[in-house]
Design an enzyme around this catalytic site. Structure first.
Site, PDB file in Angstrom:
ATOM      1  N   GLU A  91       0.873  -1.179   0.000  1.00 54.06           N
ATOM      2  CA  GLU A  91       0.000   0.000   0.000  1.00 54.06           C
ATOM      3  C   GLU A  91       0.901   1.217   0.000  1.00 54.06           C
ATOM      4  OE1 GLU A  91      -4.011  -1.775   1.644  1.00 54.06           O
ATOM      5  OE2 GLU A  91      -3.099  -0.291   2.964  1.00 54.06           O
TER       6      GLU A  91
ATOM      7  N   CYS B  36      -2.002   9.177   2.929  1.00 51.13           N
ATOM      8  CA  CYS B  36      -1.754   8.512   1.649  1.00 51.13           C
ATOM      9  C   CYS B  36      -2.795   8.959   0.631  1.00 51.13           C
ATOM     10  CB  CYS B  36      -1.777   7.011   1.814  1.00 51.13           C
ATOM     11  SG  CYS B  36      -3.204   6.415   2.710  1.00 51.13           S
TER      12      CYS B  36
HETATM   13  P1  NAD Z   1       8.837   4.613   3.941  1.00 56.02           P
HETATM   14  O1  NAD Z   1       8.779   3.843   2.692  1.00 56.02           O
HETATM   15  O2  NAD Z   1       9.949   5.575   4.127  1.00 56.02           O
HETATM   16  O3  NAD Z   1       8.880   3.649   5.218  1.00 56.02           O
HETATM   17  C1  NAD Z   1       7.870   2.691   5.458  1.00 56.02           C
HETATM   18  C2  NAD Z   1       8.437   1.597   6.337  1.00 56.02           C
HETATM   19  O4  NAD Z   1       9.426   0.877   5.611  1.00 56.02           O
HETATM   20  C3  NAD Z   1       9.094   2.071   7.610  1.00 56.02           C
HETATM   21  O5  NAD Z   1       8.777   1.197   8.660  1.00 56.02           O
HETATM   22  C4  NAD Z   1      10.579   2.001   7.268  1.00 56.02           C
HETATM   23  O6  NAD Z   1      11.417   1.839   8.400  1.00 56.02           O
HETATM   24  C5  NAD Z   1      10.610   0.792   6.374  1.00 56.02           C
HETATM   25  N1  NAD Z   1      11.724   0.755   5.435  1.00 56.02           N
HETATM   26  C6  NAD Z   1      12.323   1.797   4.800  1.00 56.02           C
HETATM   27  N2  NAD Z   1      13.290   1.355   3.956  1.00 56.02           N
HETATM   28  C7  NAD Z   1      13.293   0.002   4.065  1.00 56.02           C
HETATM   29  C8  NAD Z   1      14.064  -1.028   3.453  1.00 56.02           C
HETATM   30  N3  NAD Z   1      15.034  -0.744   2.587  1.00 56.02           N
HETATM   31  N4  NAD Z   1      13.792  -2.303   3.769  1.00 56.02           N
HETATM   32  C9  NAD Z   1      12.806  -2.622   4.643  1.00 56.02           C
HETATM   33  N5  NAD Z   1      12.067  -1.686   5.272  1.00 56.02           N
HETATM   34  C10 NAD Z   1      12.303  -0.384   4.980  1.00 56.02           C
HETATM   35  O7  NAD Z   1       7.430   5.351   4.066  1.00 56.02           O
HETATM   36  P2  NAD Z   1       6.886   6.305   5.224  1.00 56.02           P
HETATM   37  O8  NAD Z   1       7.616   7.584   5.166  1.00 56.02           O
HETATM   38  O9  NAD Z   1       6.850   5.590   6.529  1.00 56.02           O
HETATM   39  O10 NAD Z   1       5.373   6.510   4.790  1.00 56.02           O
HETATM   40  C11 NAD Z   1       4.978   7.485   3.887  1.00 56.02           C
HETATM   41  C12 NAD Z   1       4.556   6.859   2.583  1.00 56.02           C
HETATM   42  O11 NAD Z   1       3.588   5.836   2.831  1.00 56.02           O
HETATM   43  C13 NAD Z   1       3.858   7.832   1.655  1.00 56.02           C
HETATM   44  O12 NAD Z   1       4.285   7.613   0.343  1.00 56.02           O
HETATM   45  C14 NAD Z   1       2.369   7.461   1.820  1.00 56.02           C
HETATM   46  O13 NAD Z   1       1.582   7.851   0.730  1.00 56.02           O
HETATM   47  C15 NAD Z   1       2.453   5.992   1.986  1.00 56.02           C
HETATM   48  N6  NAD Z   1       1.259   5.447   2.662  1.00 56.02           N
HETATM   49  C16 NAD Z   1       0.377   4.702   1.926  1.00 56.02           C
HETATM   50  C17 NAD Z   1      -0.765   4.198   2.515  1.00 56.02           C
HETATM   51  C18 NAD Z   1      -1.773   3.412   1.743  1.00 56.02           C
HETATM   52  O14 NAD Z   1      -2.680   2.862   2.349  1.00 56.02           O
HETATM   53  N7  NAD Z   1      -1.678   3.311   0.433  1.00 56.02           N
HETATM   54  C19 NAD Z   1      -1.010   4.469   3.872  1.00 56.02           C
HETATM   55  C20 NAD Z   1      -0.091   5.223   4.588  1.00 56.02           C
HETATM   56  C21 NAD Z   1       1.048   5.709   3.965  1.00 56.02           C
END
Ligand code: NAD
Length: 455
Positions: free
Chosen positions: A226, A261
């Protein structure tokens, strides 16, 4: 790991991150405990998750304070989020029996054909910080209901909330080793990708989602992502109350400081109502109270992540270089904390980053269009496909537009909302797979076909 308050830049506390050894140990404990959880009657598992919802309710205020301290969202929005999570759990627990029980499809001539829904096993849930309760609940509640064990990795920006969630799940009756939290930043997430989980459920950015999908693919297990969005909204020229539309759509763009999101990320307005709409929109944006998120009445608090200030400054700079008009805001606020002025740009076009790249902050571009067809073409011009919305007094007109947009959700006269009864899913770079609804409950099981003959 240091936990920083984004409103004050003060240290809240320090937390021990997980290491490879500690996540490996937790994984083994989950593996050992899951089979017994699967054997617990579904009715009992439902009771446990209902108790969790009750605990969220009872502790709403204290949990809201913790959430606000680490992500910076206005306290009332934290309270709303926790109450919203409780409602989602109510829907999921009310429908679990219907969608997770065995289904007999055929019984005749001594033959019974039935579907049993078996849990996937050990679920890895790597989560985001912007709505840690809501996006967390979307995954770990149906996963647990279905009899899985869960490793939940909260975002590093919502660590304390992750710890609270674990505490309350256990208090509700989830066995100690059926749910574990893995603490840390992307390094911890990367460790989880090394382990042989039976399913990966990720919420976060497109960039990380793509990386995770690639890493999980060779494991041949289910993976759902997501991801982000660049959600468009169109205001047609037959809207009845422009002031109300401006207020509703501004809220859709700026609620949670634009860090949703499904936040409205770009707005197209029919030329016949454009000037009036922009006037009302600006009035609404200027009326908001900016301040410490724990203060009453504050609508705009700090961003959660300091780095995002640079993304927003770059989008404004790029737009202004290409002749956009800055109607309000445009820069970080000079005070402690990661504050950015609510920003409205007009005279924008699709050569500008602000209309093409996810902003995830308090900034919006508003563009004038001459027809529904032009609006559709612009709305479609994106890598993303999470939601799209149309404001119009004509349902058929709105649906005609929405049908043409390749997005998981369409809104008519509303935006930036999620319902537990409906599938939540992205298309294109907004991801794949579904949470919520019957499909979200069944995302955590594998159907087994039984052909049972009496002789
Ligand atoms: P992010 O991708 O930076 O991090 C998400 C998670 O992934 C965190 O727990 C982070 O520690 C982990 N992570 C980061 N790099 C990783 C790697 N290389 N390997 C494994 N895990 C890793 O995103 P964010 O800043 O936490 O969230 C914001 C984003 O999420 C925005 O783009 C938003 O639109 C999206 N989002 C989407 C939904 C949806 O339902 N579609 C809901 C909420 C947020």
């Amino acid at each position: 790991m240091k936990i920083i308050n984004p409103a004050t830049e003060e240290l809240i506390t320090e937390v021990q991150e997980d290491s490879y050894d500690s996540v490996d140990e937790k994984f083994r404990l989950l593996q050992a405990a899951q089979p017994a959880w699967q054997e617990v009657a579904l009715e009992k598992r439902i009771e446990v998750l209902k108790r969790f919802a009750l605990l969220l309710d009872q502790h709403n205020e204290q949990l809201a304070v913790v959430l606000t301290s680490e992500v910076g969202k206005p306290l009332q929005q934290s309270r709303n989020e926790i109450a919203g999570a409780r409602k989602r759990i109510q829907w999921l627990t009310a429908h679990a029996l219907k969608y997770l029980s065995d289904e007999v499809m055929y019984t005749e001539n001594g033959l019974e054909e039935k579907i049993a829904y078996e849990p996937l096993g050990i679920i890895c849930n790597i989560s985001a910080w912007n709505y840690p309760y809501l996006v967390g609940v979307n995954v770990f509640v149906p996963a647990l209901l279905a009899g899985n064990a869960v490793m939940y990795k909260p975002s590093e920006y919502a660590t304390l909330t992750g710890i609270e969630i674990e505490k309350l799940l256990k208090e509700a009756g989830v066995p100690a080793d059926v749910f574990h939290v893995a603490l840390g930043a992307k390094e911890t997430g990367a460790l989880l990708l090394e382990l042989p989980f039976d399913g990966y459920f990720f919420t976060g950015s497109y960039k990380t989602g793509q990386y995770i999908y690639e890493r999980v693919a060779p494991k041949m297990v289910p993976c759902q992502c997501e991801l982000g969005g660049k959600d468009p909204l169109y205001v047609a020229d037959d809207v009845a109350d422009i002031k109300a539309v401006a207020a509703s759509t501004a809220d859709g763009a700026f609620y949670n400081n634009g860090q949703s999101c499904c936040a409205v990320e770009r707005i197209y307005v029919h030329e016949n109502v454009y000037d009036q709409y922009v006037d009302e929109f600006i009035k609404e944006v200027r009326s908001w109270k900016i301040g410490l998120p724990k203060e009453g009445g504050v609508y705009i608090g700090p961003l959660t992540r300091k780095d995002q200030l640079n993304v927003l400054m770059e989008q404004v700079k790029d737009a202004l270089q290409k002749d956009a008009a800055l109607l309000t805001g445009g820069k970080p606020i000079e005070r402690k904390g990661y504050y950015f002025e609510p920003t409205v740009l007009t005279n924008v076009n699709h050569d500008m980053k602000v209309m093409k790249e996810e902003s995830f902050g308090p900034i919006i571009g508003i563009m004038k269009v001459h027809s529904d067809d032009e609006a559709v073409e612009l709305m479609k011009d994106t890598e993303y496909g999470l939601t799209a919305s149309v404001y119009s007094s004509d349902k058929a007109r709105a649906e005609k537009v929405l049908k043409q947009i390749n997005a998981g959700t369409g809104y008519w006269n509303c935006c930036d909302r999620v319902s537990a009864a409906l599938p939540w899913s992205g298309r294109k770079h907004s991801g794949f797979g579904t949470t919520l609804s019957h499909a979200g409950l069944q995302a955590f099981v594998k159907p087994k076909a039984y052909h049972l003959k009496t002789s």
